[in-house]
Enzyme design. Structure first.
Site, short mmCIF file in Angstrom:
data_model
loop_
_atom_site.label_atom_id
_atom_site.label_comp_id
_atom_site.label_asym_id
_atom_site.label_seq_id
_atom_site.Cartn_x
_atom_site.Cartn_y
_atom_site.Cartn_z
N HIS A 1 0.85 -1.18 0.00
CA HIS A 1 0.00 0.00 0.00
C HIS A 1 0.88 1.23 0.00
CE1 HIS A 1 -0.25 1.23 4.55
NE2 HIS A 1 0.93 0.76 4.27
N CYS B 1 5.94 6.66 4.44
CA CYS B 1 4.73 5.90 4.12
C CYS B 1 4.05 6.36 2.84
CB CYS B 1 3.75 5.93 5.30
SG CYS B 1 4.35 5.00 6.72
N HIS C 1 5.13 0.44 -0.48
CA HIS C 1 5.78 -0.48 0.44
C HIS C 1 4.77 -1.55 0.86
CE1 HIS C 1 3.80 2.38 3.15
NE2 HIS C 1 3.86 1.45 4.09
N HIS D 1 3.58 -4.78 3.93
CA HIS D 1 3.54 -5.21 5.33
C HIS D 1 3.15 -6.68 5.40
CE1 HIS D 1 3.80 -1.17 7.04
NE2 HIS D 1 2.93 -0.78 6.11
N HIS E 1 -1.18 -10.67 -0.92
CA HIS E 1 -0.30 -10.43 -2.07
C HIS E 1 -0.95 -9.53 -3.12
CE1 HIS E 1 2.09 -13.52 -0.18
NE2 HIS E 1 3.11 -13.04 -0.87
N GLU F 1 -0.56 -3.60 11.41
CA GLU F 1 0.25 -3.21 10.25
C GLU F 1 1.69 -3.65 10.47
OE1 GLU F 1 -0.55 0.53 7.86
OE2 GLU F 1 1.26 1.06 8.99
#
Length: 150
Positions: free
Chosen positions: A13, A22, A26, A28, A72, A136
Site C-alpha cells: 500500500h 509511508c 511499500h 507489510h 499479495h 500493520e
C-alpha cells in the site's frame, strides 16, 4: 463469551498524503484478528459443543472474504490516480481498489464492514462480530469495534 481468531497476509500500500516514508510504495505482513461474541453451545453430541463458533469456521469466512482477496495484493486508494494507473498498466497485477486511503484504521473498518454480515445471525447462539484488529506491524495496530461503528 468472546473468541478471537488471528490470520496473516502480505499486502502492499501507500499513504499518498503522508509526510514521511509511508507515502512511498511499500508492504507489510499484516495480521487480522476477528473477535466474535456469543453464547457457548451446550449440546452433547454436536461437534461445536462447548464452543461459541468453531475457530475453523471463523477462519474459513475471513479467509474467503478478506485474507484471500487482500493477500499479495496492492491495496490502493481509488483517488490515488498515479498509482492506480501504474498498477493497471501491469498485466494481471492483483490490485484491490478502496474508496478510502489504506491506513490500518481504514482497513480495520473495511474488514469489519465486509465480515459483519457474514458472522452475525448465521449461528443460533447470538454470534456477532465485536471487533476487527489489523496489525500493520507487530507494534502498530488499529481496532474497529462494533460500539464505535454503530
Amino acid at each position: 463469551m468472546q473468541i478471537t481468531r488471528r490470520l496473516e497476509f502480505d499486502a502492499g500500500h501507500r499513504i499518498p498524503d503522508h509526510a514521511s516514508q509511508c507515502r512511498h510504495l511499500h508492504g507489510h505482513r499484516y495480521a487480522l484478528e476477528i473477535t466474535l461474541s456469543g453464547d457457548i453451545i451446550r449440546a452433547d453430541g454436536l461437534p461445536a459443543n462447548g464452543m461459541v463458533v468453531d475457530f475453523g469456521d471463523v477462519k474459513a469466512i475471513a479467509k474467503q472474504h478478506v485474507v484471500d482477496v487482500w493477500d499479495h495484493a496492492f491495496l490502493a486508494y481509488r483517488g490515488d490516480t498515479a498509482v492506480v494507473n501504474f498498477l493497471q498498466a501491469i498485466p494481471g497485477h492483483k490490485t484491490v481498489l478502496l474508496d478510502v486511503v489504506p491506513t490500518a484504521e481504514n482497513l480495520a473498518v473495511e474488514a469489519f464492514r465486509i465480515l459483519d454480515p457474514l458472522y452475525t445471525g448465521v449461528y443460533q447462539n447470538h454470534v456477532r462480530l465485536e471487533q476487527v484488529r489489523i496489525y500493520e506491524t507487530p507494534n502498530c495496530w488499529a481496532d474497529a469495534h462494533r460500539s464505535d461503528l454503530g
